[in-house]
Design an enzyme around this catalytic site. Sequence first.
Site, PDB file in Angstrom:
ATOM      1  N   GLY A 167      28.018   4.559  52.202  1.00 48.49           N
ATOM      2  CA  GLY A 167      26.940   4.099  53.073  1.00 48.49           C
ATOM      3  C   GLY A 167      26.317   5.291  53.778  1.00 48.49           C
ATOM      4  O   GLY A 167      26.682   6.431  53.508  1.00 48.49           O
ATOM      5  N   SER A 168      25.392   5.008  54.699  1.00 50.07           N
ATOM      6  CA  SER A 168      24.726   6.125  55.384  1.00 50.07           C
ATOM      7  C   SER A 168      25.714   6.759  56.360  1.00 50.07           C
ATOM      8  O   SER A 168      25.465   7.806  56.903  1.00 50.07           O
ATOM      9  CB  SER A 168      23.491   5.634  56.131  1.00 50.07           C
ATOM     10  N   LYS A 171      33.845  -0.657  56.113  1.00 54.89           N
ATOM     11  CA  LYS A 171      32.997   0.534  56.159  1.00 54.89           C
ATOM     12  C   LYS A 171      33.704   1.519  57.077  1.00 54.89           C
ATOM     13  O   LYS A 171      34.100   1.182  58.187  1.00 54.89           O
ATOM     14  CB  LYS A 171      31.603   0.179  56.687  1.00 54.89           C
ATOM     15  N   ILE A 179      33.102   0.751  46.843  1.00 57.86           N
ATOM     16  CA  ILE A 179      31.853   0.307  46.218  1.00 57.86           C
ATOM     17  C   ILE A 179      30.681   1.220  46.564  1.00 57.86           C
ATOM     18  O   ILE A 179      29.559   0.988  46.156  1.00 57.86           O
ATOM     19  CB  ILE A 179      31.488  -1.148  46.567  1.00 57.86           C
ATOM     20  N   GLY A 180      30.955   2.275  47.307  1.00 54.07           N
ATOM     21  CA  GLY A 180      29.821   3.176  47.507  1.00 54.07           C
ATOM     22  C   GLY A 180      29.919   3.959  48.798  1.00 54.07           C
ATOM     23  O   GLY A 180      30.857   3.801  49.565  1.00 54.07           O
ATOM     24  N   ASP A 221      16.765  -0.364  60.554  1.00 54.52           N
ATOM     25  CA  ASP A 221      16.938   0.092  59.169  1.00 54.52           C
ATOM     26  C   ASP A 221      16.810  -1.065  58.185  1.00 54.52           C
ATOM     27  O   ASP A 221      17.643  -1.219  57.290  1.00 54.52           O
ATOM     28  CB  ASP A 221      18.304   0.780  59.026  1.00 54.52           C
ATOM     29  N   GLY A 246      29.417   6.529  55.748  1.00 55.12           N
ATOM     30  CA  GLY A 246      30.767   6.749  55.220  1.00 55.12           C
ATOM     31  C   GLY A 246      31.101   5.838  54.054  1.00 55.12           C
ATOM     32  O   GLY A 246      30.272   5.041  53.611  1.00 55.12           O
TER      33      GLY A 246
HETATM   34  C1  LIG Z   1      22.112   0.017  46.611  1.00 61.78           C
HETATM   35  N1  LIG Z   1      22.751  -1.019  45.753  1.00 61.78           N
HETATM   36  C2  LIG Z   1      21.956  -1.200  44.487  1.00 61.78           C
HETATM   37  C3  LIG Z   1      24.099  -0.524  45.486  1.00 61.78           C
HETATM   38  C4  LIG Z   1      24.761  -1.400  44.504  1.00 61.78           C
HETATM   39  C5  LIG Z   1      25.187  -2.727  45.169  1.00 61.78           C
HETATM   40  N2  LIG Z   1      26.234  -3.173  44.424  1.00 61.78           N
HETATM   41  S1  LIG Z   1      27.725  -2.986  45.023  1.00 61.78           S
HETATM   42  O1  LIG Z   1      27.708  -2.209  46.192  1.00 61.78           O
HETATM   43  O2  LIG Z   1      28.617  -2.539  43.967  1.00 61.78           O
HETATM   44  C6  LIG Z   1      28.129  -4.611  45.404  1.00 61.78           C
HETATM   45  C7  LIG Z   1      28.208  -5.507  44.363  1.00 61.78           C
HETATM   46  C8  LIG Z   1      28.480  -6.829  44.653  1.00 61.78           C
HETATM   47  C9  LIG Z   1      28.668  -7.224  45.972  1.00 61.78           C
HETATM   48  C10 LIG Z   1      28.609  -6.309  47.025  1.00 61.78           C
HETATM   49  N3  LIG Z   1      28.807  -6.774  48.335  1.00 61.78           N
HETATM   50  C11 LIG Z   1      28.667  -6.151  49.525  1.00 61.78           C
HETATM   51  N4  LIG Z   1      28.225  -4.871  49.563  1.00 61.78           N
HETATM   52  C12 LIG Z   1      28.088  -4.271  50.766  1.00 61.78           C
HETATM   53  O3  LIG Z   1      27.668  -2.979  50.861  1.00 61.78           O
HETATM   54  C13 LIG Z   1      27.279  -2.351  49.637  1.00 61.78           C
HETATM   55  C14 LIG Z   1      27.277  -0.855  49.841  1.00 61.78           C
HETATM   56  C15 LIG Z   1      26.461  -0.453  51.048  1.00 61.78           C
HETATM   57  C16 LIG Z   1      26.428   1.041  51.183  1.00 61.78           C
HETATM   58  C17 LIG Z   1      25.941   1.723  49.910  1.00 61.78           C
HETATM   59  C18 LIG Z   1      26.751   1.289  48.713  1.00 61.78           C
HETATM   60  C19 LIG Z   1      26.756  -0.210  48.556  1.00 61.78           C
HETATM   61  C20 LIG Z   1      28.382  -4.974  51.940  1.00 61.78           C
HETATM   62  N5  LIG Z   1      28.324  -4.636  53.281  1.00 61.78           N
HETATM   63  C21 LIG Z   1      28.749  -5.744  53.929  1.00 61.78           C
HETATM   64  N6  LIG Z   1      29.036  -6.729  53.073  1.00 61.78           N
HETATM   65  C22 LIG Z   1      28.819  -6.281  51.828  1.00 61.78           C
HETATM   66  N7  LIG Z   1      28.969  -6.887  50.621  1.00 61.78           N
HETATM   67  C23 LIG Z   1      28.313  -4.977  46.724  1.00 61.78           C
END
Ligand SMILES: CN(C)CCCNS(=O)(=O)c1cccc(Nc2nc(OCC3CCCCC3)c3[nH]cnc3n2)c1
Length: 273
Positions: free
Chosen positions: A13-14, A33, A10-11, A135, A16
């Site tokens: 992070g700062s 993470k 899903i993305g 943060d 990894g």
């Molecule tokens: C910056 N945001 C707009 C990015 C889009 C946000 N949508 S997403 O990432 O797909 C999305 C959609 C639905 C639910 C969740 N749930 C979720 N996300 C986490 O981290 C997101 C991540 C953190 C690092 C950078 C990338 C995003 C969690 N960490 C612990 N529990 C977490 N649950 C995430």
Amino acid sequence: MENYEIIQTIGKGSFGQVSKVRRKTDGKLLVWKEIEYGDMNEREKQQLVAEVNILRELRHPNIVRYYDRLIDKINSKIYIVMEYCEGGDMSGVIKKCKRDRDFLPEEIIWKIFMQIALALHECHKRKDGKILHRDLKPANIFLDSNMNVKLGDFGLSRMMGQESEFAKTHVGTPYYMSPEQITDSRYNEKSDIWSLGCLLYEFASLSPPFEALNAGALAVKIRSGKVEKLPSRYSEELQRVVNWMLSIDSNLRPSVEDLLNLPQVSLRIREKK
Ligand SMILES: CN(C)CCCNS(=O)(=O)c1cccc(Nc2nc(OCC3CCCCC3)c3[nH]cnc3n2)c1
């Protein structure tokens, strides 16, 4: 790792890769993470171990729950397994409000604020050494399925503090940096309060209190102490609390207890019970 099945990344992070995973035993949706520790020196590794141990102790309804940690020695990676928050993060909510030209109702803002203050209180009140978030920003505030707010990425941000070289991989302008962090990079719990003030301001105005094209210009604005008023739809109390938290002199800022004792917050905490 065999106990989990990766559903999707899903993305980034700062520190990894962040993936959504499913625990095989019960199908529970979680997030992991990934942290690369291959090029960390001994001190950094010690610090990472210490941070993860802090995360494990933090148990609070408004803090993203830590579940597990997996070590992949072959690839020098550690995976932190945490609670998956269905609602994504507040930076997504703010972007949506902006797009729909729709402000957050004041009631919602107070509810979110109360929960973040409760999470911060949990960390600041700890006996053996406060945990400072370092943060606090919309992207670190998550929502679960029933609009509960969860503070994420606790402690690990110290790992990514300005002092370590990991900070260089830190992208983005430090909008929420406090005046004392700029002048003598001293960070204390009142710096978390400053960031909380920036958060509250942004929930209401849908933009951070201080914006600039580069860190230098941003530092000038932050130290100027000039903050635009909130949209007139919001109450005097909300404006006063924001101004109080954004006091340049960190001694003049409220503590978390002061915030929890605010009438608008304390009555909502009683309602919750
Ligand atoms: C910056 N945001 C707009 C990015 C889009 C946000 N949508 S997403 O990432 O797909 C999305 C959609 C639905 C639910 C969740 N749930 C979720 N996300 C986490 O981290 C997101 C991540 C953190 C690092 C950078 C990338 C995003 C969690 N960490 C612990 N529990 C977490 N649950 C995430």
